[in-house]
Scaffold this motif. Sequence first.
Motif, PDB file in Angstrom:
ATOM      1  N   THR A 147       0.868  -1.249  -0.090  1.00 55.24           N
ATOM      2  CA  THR A 147      -0.161   0.206  -0.139  1.00 55.24           C
ATOM      3  C   THR A 147       1.202   1.545  -0.222  1.00 55.24           C
ATOM      4  N   ARG A 148       0.086   2.419   0.091  1.00 53.26           N
ATOM      5  CA  ARG A 148       0.748   3.386   0.114  1.00 53.26           C
ATOM      6  C   ARG A 148       1.771   3.906   1.485  1.00 53.26           C
ATOM      7  N   GLU A 149       1.154   3.247   2.151  1.00 50.42           N
ATOM      8  CA  GLU A 149       2.344   3.884   3.581  1.00 50.42           C
ATOM      9  C   GLU A 149       3.454   2.626   2.981  1.00 50.42           C
ATOM     10  N   TRP A 150       4.149   1.880   2.603  1.00 51.01           N
ATOM     11  CA  TRP A 150       4.931   1.572   2.656  1.00 51.01           C
ATOM     12  C   TRP A 150       5.822   2.430   1.348  1.00 51.01           C
ATOM     13  N   ASN A 151       5.455   3.610   1.385  1.00 50.21           N
ATOM     14  CA  ASN A 151       6.668   4.191   0.253  1.00 50.21           C
ATOM     15  C   ASN A 151       8.214   4.959   0.673  1.00 50.21           C
ATOM     16  N   GLY A 152       8.955   4.711   1.089  1.00 45.08           N
ATOM     17  CA  GLY A 152      10.080   5.449   1.625  1.00 45.08           C
ATOM     18  C   GLY A 152      11.430   4.852   1.856  1.00 45.08           C
ATOM     19  N   THR A 153      11.820   5.161   2.800  1.00 48.29           N
ATOM     20  CA  THR A 153      13.475   4.495   3.136  1.00 48.29           C
ATOM     21  C   THR A 153      13.144   3.626   4.282  1.00 48.29           C
ATOM     22  N   TYR A 154      13.683   2.230   4.007  1.00 51.27           N
ATOM     23  CA  TYR A 154      13.828   1.575   5.059  1.00 51.27           C
ATOM     24  C   TYR A 154      14.979   0.812   5.609  1.00 51.27           C
ATOM     25  N   HIS A 155      15.457   0.536   6.534  1.00 48.90           N
ATOM     26  CA  HIS A 155      16.816   0.098   7.099  1.00 48.90           C
ATOM     27  C   HIS A 155      16.470  -1.224   7.444  1.00 48.90           C
ATOM     28  N   CYS A 156      17.650  -1.920   7.122  1.00 43.42           N
ATOM     29  CA  CYS A 156      17.825  -3.551   8.126  1.00 43.42           C
ATOM     30  C   CYS A 156      18.663  -3.150   8.427  1.00 43.42           C
TER      31      CYS A 156
END
Length: 1330
Positions: free
Chosen positions: A537-546
């Motif tokens: 969904t649009r909430e997953w839009n962005g930068t993610y850190h592992c």
Amino acid sequence: MKSPGRTTLCFMFIVIYSSQATLNLNLEPIVHPSILSEHALAEEELLRQKRAVATSGPTAKEYIVEIEISFENTSSLEPIKAYLNNLSFPIQGNSTDLAANILSIEVTTVCRPAGNEVWCSCETGYRWPWERCLHNLTCQGHGGSFSGHGCSCLKRLPPKGPFCQLQGADVTLRMSVRLNVAFPEDLKNSSSALYRSYKTDLETAFWKGYRILPGFKWVTVTGFRPGSVIVTYEVKSTTASPELMHKANEQVIQSLNQTYKMDYNSFQAVTSNETKFSVIPETIFEGDTVTLVCETEVLSSNVSWHHVERHRDIQNSSRFSVYTSILNNMTSVSRLTINSATQADAGEYICKLIIDIFEYESRNKIDISPIKILASEEMKVMCDNNPVSLTCCSEKNVNWSNVEWKQEGKINIPGNPETNPNSSCSRYTIKADGTQCPSGSSGTRVVYTCEFISAHGARGSKDVGVTFTSTANVTITPGPISVSEGQNFSIKCISDVSNFDEVYWNTSAGIKVYRRFYTTRRYPDRAESVLRVGTSTREWNGTYHCIFRYKNSYSVATKDITVHPLPLQSNIMVDPLEASVPCKGSHSFKCCIEEDEDYRVTFQMESLSFPAAKEVNEKQVCYKYNFMGNSTSWCSKNVEMFCYFTNAANNSVRSSSMKLNLVPGKNITCQDPIIGVGEPGKVIQKLCQFSNIPSSPGNPIGGIITYKCEGSRWKVKRNDCISASINSLLRLAKALIRSPSQEEKLPTYLQNLSISTGNVEHEIKSSPGSLGAIINILDLLSTVPTQVNSKMMMHFLSTVNVILGKPILKTWKTLQQQQTNESSQLLDSVERFSRALQSGNSTSLSISHTNVQMKSIVIKTGYPRNYKQNFVFSDSDLWGNVAIDKCQLESLQPGTSIVTVAFPTLKAILAQDMQAKNFADSLVMTTTVSHNITMPFRISMTFKNNNPAGWGLRCVFWNFNLANHTGGWDSSGCYVKKVDGDSISCNCDHLTSFSILMSPDSPDPGSLLKILLDIISYIGLGFSILSLAACLVVESVVWKSVTKNRTSYMRHICIVNIAASLLVADTWFIVAATIHDHHYPLSETACVAATFFIHFFYLSVFFWMLTLGLMLFYRLVFILHDTSKSTQKAIAFSLGYGCPLVISVITVGATQPREVYTRKNACWLNWEDTKALLAFVIPALIIVVVNVTITIVVITKILRPSIGDKPSRQEKSSLFQISKSIGVLTPLLGLTWGFGLATVFQGNSAVFHIIFTLLNAFQGLFILLFGCLWDQKVQEALLNKFSLSRWSSQHSKSTSLGSSTPVFSMSSPISRRLNNLFGKTAAPLALPRQ
């Protein structure tokens, strides 16, 4: 004393004497030296101490006089000492003025020339006073050293005295002596006259003898023991020399009456406070070298060592060394050295020195303990050049000689040791950098060993494991990730280090991604984490850190995700879902979404594509297309229309289908501008927001409404519409479970849900669709949390309370009529949510509403002792409680939550089993545990009984797997424990939702079947008991007449035992049935006893039948072999009662410890849990088969006898009776329990119950008829006992009426056939002559 210029020798001695005269002396201390020739002795008394003694009366007083004698020749010393030692005491005085007796003379001080000096030394037992040693010169190397107790040698005689004084404190000598006389038994009694006489005489002699000892205080006899007569006594004095002790012993014998026959050589003395015992070191560890030192001033090398615990004397060996020496001719020293001491060497040691009659003993106990070291726990160390300390501490604070550190492992990382002797701790500091942890060595384990070494050789060590890890290098899936909403994606994050404490994913805002979206795996050389999103969904839009975290070190990899807007198929609202259109008519299609984005929308029908017109209405955006059915090719055809949304990334999503039926216009009867047109009976569905139900475009209602064309109008067939507010909550719930931060959003959503549900209760009451939507919301939310706090649980149950309210029960019934599983779904949601409850620091939690109550506890170490929760719903007049005992709680891990939720109205909502007509009539209580349970978990519950009659009550649980996973009531593992007034107690061995079930499957109290079975049972058992009693009476009456041969005797033995066993079994059966039918609280012990005896005696019936058959087989087949009557009886009783007893005992022993011997609701063998009933059925059926086989063999043998097989006529008649009895009784008994076995299974016909009841109830009557009265000899014997005329009349009547002949009479057709079958022709009964 002689002048210093002359070489002389002098010695001083003390004289102890007694006098009965009165003395008045005033003497000054003077010195009168006397010259002693070699053959003459001159004595002068010298008093060095002024004494004034004034006594009156005849009592003897003792005086001590110190005398000094000097002589020139040193060789005279020993003869003088020998002379004095040989004197016999007491020496009677001959002075006319003074009646004095000399009691003892003892040398105390000897002065000898030593070069130009005179050394004055003390004899054994004497020392110079401490003040004389302090002010005079002491001898060197000859006991001259002095302590607080004085010294033993001075370089000159002190001018003002005194001489050497008696040394040491008082000692108690434990002594014994033998009397060479027979041991009288009275000496064992301390109150006897003989005992007192012995004691008085002996103590008098002992006082006279031992008062010559220095420092003598008292002597007392302590007892006598056999061995002739051994006298034990104690003497208190200071240390005495052996010579003086011998003189005292001689004096004792002289003073004692010779009739006592005291043995001079049997004197023994033991002293325990003359020896100094020391141990080095004070604290002993395993491996130490231990030295035990025994030191005494008694000069002797005869020293032995003994270990008390091992019961052995210690000799020189590889580990033990004994060395004894004499120092300065003054002290005996014995050393015991133990090398490498072990814990087996611990215990009490005895050092024993023997000289003459003296035995000097000293004891000391040593403790040997292992070296216990406390060390740091297993550690993980990052190779980042930061110091890390390893610590080892000994449990005992000892001054260790050394502490060594060693290491063992694939890599070498040394450290710096630092030991603190005051705290018995050692620290080892290591600093590991990247060069010491090369690539590929991350995760290597190195063992560091600290070893503590004592000053006496003991060693103890402890290992500390250290795992060294390098800073992780994390890589992530390369390339950009660009997806559209609804599509899936995955990101893989790889670490080149396998060690980590935690792996998690974060958004750029620092919000953790919910854990169910990613998985982590560890490999030997690496670790990886994969983030997978099924529906973006649009909430997953962005930068993610592992992020890989190891201690305080973080390794991070970053990835940007672009999610392009695109509506999800479930969010595209289409109209119509299905519609009918005249062949040449038109219909408008539209697809609506709740957002205004730049999408390219087209409609598609088969291969045709049509552009869409956009229409914006507040927040709702709709795309329309008007279909024209002007082509004859479309007529009478069903087609599907779809709308496609395409975004800027050129990704598309297709809506759900819209079905279009083109029909001829003449068939259309129903027309509506909103619903559309349709032919009669046509059923169509529409989204509620596009129906004629009012709705706001900005906040549309949800759900589906179903119409049916009846006549010329559309009528609502089913309304599943969802109110706008609840529909909004449902859409938010669906979005929440797809959100990466759903755990953070859940508490706020639950609060809003609780408030909104309470506000729209009136809407839920009138809308099954709204009710179903809330149930779906709760089901979605229960899949989200891994931990639920008390506030979240309160909001969740608040929502449940609203939808379980009594005003909404009618709405639930509407849902149930649609054959849906919403009620089971709600219960499952509550259980899932309860399992995630974490109460925090609180050990208990309670939430109470009108329609739901919850109570929980958290298991802590030592708390609670048991679990018991009570629930009361006054509005519903229902109550119940749940209990779990301490034993079950102890099997749970600390921190486990136990949650019980009770519902008063859910009993009317859960789907009923309509086929069996089962319905719940109590509280429904669900109990959950937060951790998985692998073992059976017993739980006890008590419910209020709203069914006073109590018929058909069962304890059940809700099994979600039944009815194709829609759920249903199940009684497996649950049973009714007790019915007591208005309460019912249930036990179950698992956890889920429980209730009691009233099952009308059992016959109702007033039903015809129940009445019929009761009548058959009680009448039949009454007949059986009377028949069996009659059988026993008949047998007792005719016993002598019918047991004249061995075969008849054994036959009637069997018949009597069969009747007696069945009589007792039927009696127990009635007792057990009465307890059950009248619902007395079942005493477990009484029920077990009833079951045991019923089982035992019913088996005895069958085994006596087997005995009867085997006896028949034996008499016909082994005709030439004869066995005594006593042997046959022993075998018969062993088989008839021994085998049933063994089977019954084994059955109860194998099942009762697990409480599965009896049925839960009846006193009979269990079937559901253990199949214990087979312990009766299998032996019975086997016996039936064996007896039938024996009957066939016997019949064949009788019909075709072989040569030589000619038993006597009388025995042959008995064999016929046996054959007939077995032939009839065995099938009857076998069929009885065959039908009984059929009734065990569920779903059987009532016919089996009726047949089983009939056959089982009339067993006694069968035995009376076929086993007893059918015997012709019995009949003849009875006729002889009673009136001939009456019996003859009755017999004539019965035989003359052919049509009414009893079936079991001897002349009946059936009887004749049986008699012919057994080789006997039917004949009229011959009456005996009178």
